[in-house]
Motif scaffolding. Structure first.
Motif, mmCIF file in Angstrom:
data_model
loop_
_atom_site.group_PDB
_atom_site.id
_atom_site.type_symbol
_atom_site.label_atom_id
_atom_site.label_comp_id
_atom_site.label_asym_id
_atom_site.label_seq_id
_atom_site.Cartn_x
_atom_site.Cartn_y
_atom_site.Cartn_z
ATOM 1 N N TRP A 4 0.857 -1.192 0.000
ATOM 2 C CA TRP A 4 0.000 0.000 0.000
ATOM 3 C C TRP A 4 0.888 1.235 0.000
ATOM 4 C CZ3 TRP A 4 -3.152 -1.894 4.833
ATOM 5 C CH2 TRP A 4 -3.959 -2.976 4.465
ATOM 6 N N ASP A 5 0.644 2.150 -0.921
ATOM 7 C CA ASP A 5 1.431 3.384 -1.043
ATOM 8 C C ASP A 5 0.543 4.620 -0.887
ATOM 9 O OD1 ASP A 5 3.759 2.017 -1.523
ATOM 10 O OD2 ASP A 5 3.778 2.371 -3.691
ATOM 11 N N ASN A 6 1.182 5.719 -0.466
ATOM 12 C CA ASN A 6 0.548 7.044 -0.411
ATOM 13 C C ASN A 6 -0.804 7.010 0.299
ATOM 14 O OD1 ASN A 6 2.524 8.696 -1.772
ATOM 15 N ND2 ASN A 6 1.986 7.599 -3.647
ATOM 16 N N MET A 7 -0.813 6.451 1.497
ATOM 17 C CA MET A 7 -2.042 6.326 2.274
ATOM 18 C C MET A 7 -2.316 7.599 3.072
ATOM 19 S SD MET A 7 -1.827 2.468 3.804
ATOM 20 C CE MET A 7 -3.602 2.383 4.045
ATOM 21 N N SER A 63 -6.441 16.610 -1.811
ATOM 22 C CA SER A 63 -5.009 16.835 -2.024
ATOM 23 C C SER A 63 -4.338 16.799 -0.658
ATOM 24 C CB SER A 63 -4.766 18.199 -2.691
ATOM 25 O OG SER A 63 -5.424 18.268 -3.944
ATOM 26 N N TYR A 64 -3.277 15.991 -0.519
ATOM 27 C CA TYR A 64 -2.691 15.831 0.807
ATOM 28 C C TYR A 64 -1.175 15.665 0.728
ATOM 29 C CZ TYR A 64 -3.254 10.813 -0.460
ATOM 30 O OH TYR A 64 -3.244 9.593 -1.092
ATOM 31 N N LYS A 65 -0.543 15.907 1.860
ATOM 32 C CA LYS A 65 0.906 15.760 1.962
ATOM 33 C C LYS A 65 1.286 15.509 3.410
ATOM 34 C CE LYS A 65 1.897 20.704 2.524
ATOM 35 N NZ LYS A 65 2.671 21.863 1.991
ATOM 36 N N TRP A 83 3.012 0.585 12.287
ATOM 37 C CA TRP A 83 2.846 1.741 11.418
ATOM 38 C C TRP A 83 3.902 2.799 11.717
ATOM 39 C CZ3 TRP A 83 0.084 1.991 7.158
ATOM 40 C CH2 TRP A 83 -0.960 1.080 6.981
ATOM 41 N N ARG A 84 4.629 3.186 10.678
ATOM 42 C CA ARG A 84 5.500 4.362 10.688
ATOM 43 C C ARG A 84 4.749 5.431 9.917
ATOM 44 N NH1 ARG A 84 7.642 -0.657 12.171
ATOM 45 N NH2 ARG A 84 9.787 -0.392 12.945
ATOM 46 N N GLY A 127 3.710 6.396 3.697
ATOM 47 C CA GLY A 127 4.214 6.313 2.333
ATOM 48 C C GLY A 127 4.199 4.919 1.754
ATOM 49 N N ASN A 128 4.364 3.890 2.616
ATOM 50 C CA ASN A 128 4.536 2.533 2.086
ATOM 51 C C ASN A 128 4.298 1.516 3.186
ATOM 52 O OD1 ASN A 128 6.643 0.129 1.665
ATOM 53 N ND2 ASN A 128 6.034 0.893 -0.350
#
Length: 253
Positions: free
Chosen positions: A32-35, A164-166, A207-208, A240-241
């Protein structure tokens, strides 16, 4: 005991699990990416009406939570096999809450949207989880992830999501007594199949995560929920991953 020890060698971290690993081997893995984890507080009595009666709403300090989680899944494959041709990679958008069954904490999904019909049909036939087809897109323009979803599934609410997120902090491990640890460290799901309750187990390392910032351009997910619940500012986290391992559903007794 030897069998259980053999299973644990697949994994580096298992101490965070609130219950032991399943006694059988995992059958599928994916990344899973960009969660984005977006969570809103919702009264437990309201959500209770929308989950199976055999489950109890789980709360943190008396508050229940609803999560909306967009991500990119890829490298989906069965144990010992290469990734699925063409369909190992897809977008997914989950709406979920947190439940217990006989004291075991887990997740209950209200909806699971994906952008590829074979993924939706395969998941529905194999698991009866609430997968729906949606037109979806992701665009990553560092450091911002732009994610869109508009459900097109027949005879389903036409829910949509555009965000939109970061990430907005360095990576950290949530403290074990924190809300974010309670929200994220979940290792099974519950679902109804043929009028019976089934449990599906997963595993991953701890989870990191980072804190996150997000702009919600459109959100009609969880359309059963009065929209004023989304007026409050959500709690936001980013991952991120994450590599995950999945077991088949098992009927509960």
């Amino acid at each position: 005991m030897k069998g259980l020890l053999a299973l644990t060698v697949d994994f580096v971290e298992v101490e965070q699990r609130p219950f032991p690993l399943p006694s059988t081997p995992w059958v599928m893995t994916q990344t899973w990416d960009n969660m984005l984890f977006a969570h809103w507080p919702v009264p437990a009595h309201f959500l209770k009406a929308y989950i199976p009666g055999t489950l109890d709403i789980d709360t943190f300090d008396g508050t229940a939570w609803l999560g909306v989680i967009p991500f990119h899944a890829h490298h989906t494959k069965l144990r010992g096999m290469p990734p699925f041709p063409l369909y190992h990679s897809y977008l997914e958008l989950n709406v979920r809450t947190y439940v217990t069954h006989k004291g075991i904490p887990g997740v209950y999904f209200f909806s699971m949207d994906a952008n590829k019909w074979p993924v939706v049909l395969g998941a529905k036939m194999g698991t009866s989880l609430p997968y729906k087809h949606a037109h979806m897109g992701i665009r990553v323009k560092d450091p911002v992830v732009h994610y869109k979803s508009r459900r097109k599934h027949p005879d389903s609410p036409k829910e949509s999501f555009h965000v939109s997120y970061k990430q907005s902090s360095s990576i950290y491990l949530p403290a074990e007594d924190s809300l974010e640890y309670w929200l994220l460290e979940r290792y099974c799901l519950w679902t109804i199949k043929d009028s019976a309750l089934f449990r599906g187990d997963i595993h991953h390392d701890r989870w990191r995560i980072t804190k996150a910032e997000a702009t919600f351009h459109d959100n009609t997910m969880a359309s059963f929920l009065p929209r004023y619940y989304f007026k409050s500012k959500p709690i936001l986290h980013f991952s991120g991953n994450k590599n995950v391992f999945i077991w088949p559903l098992k009927k509960t007794r």
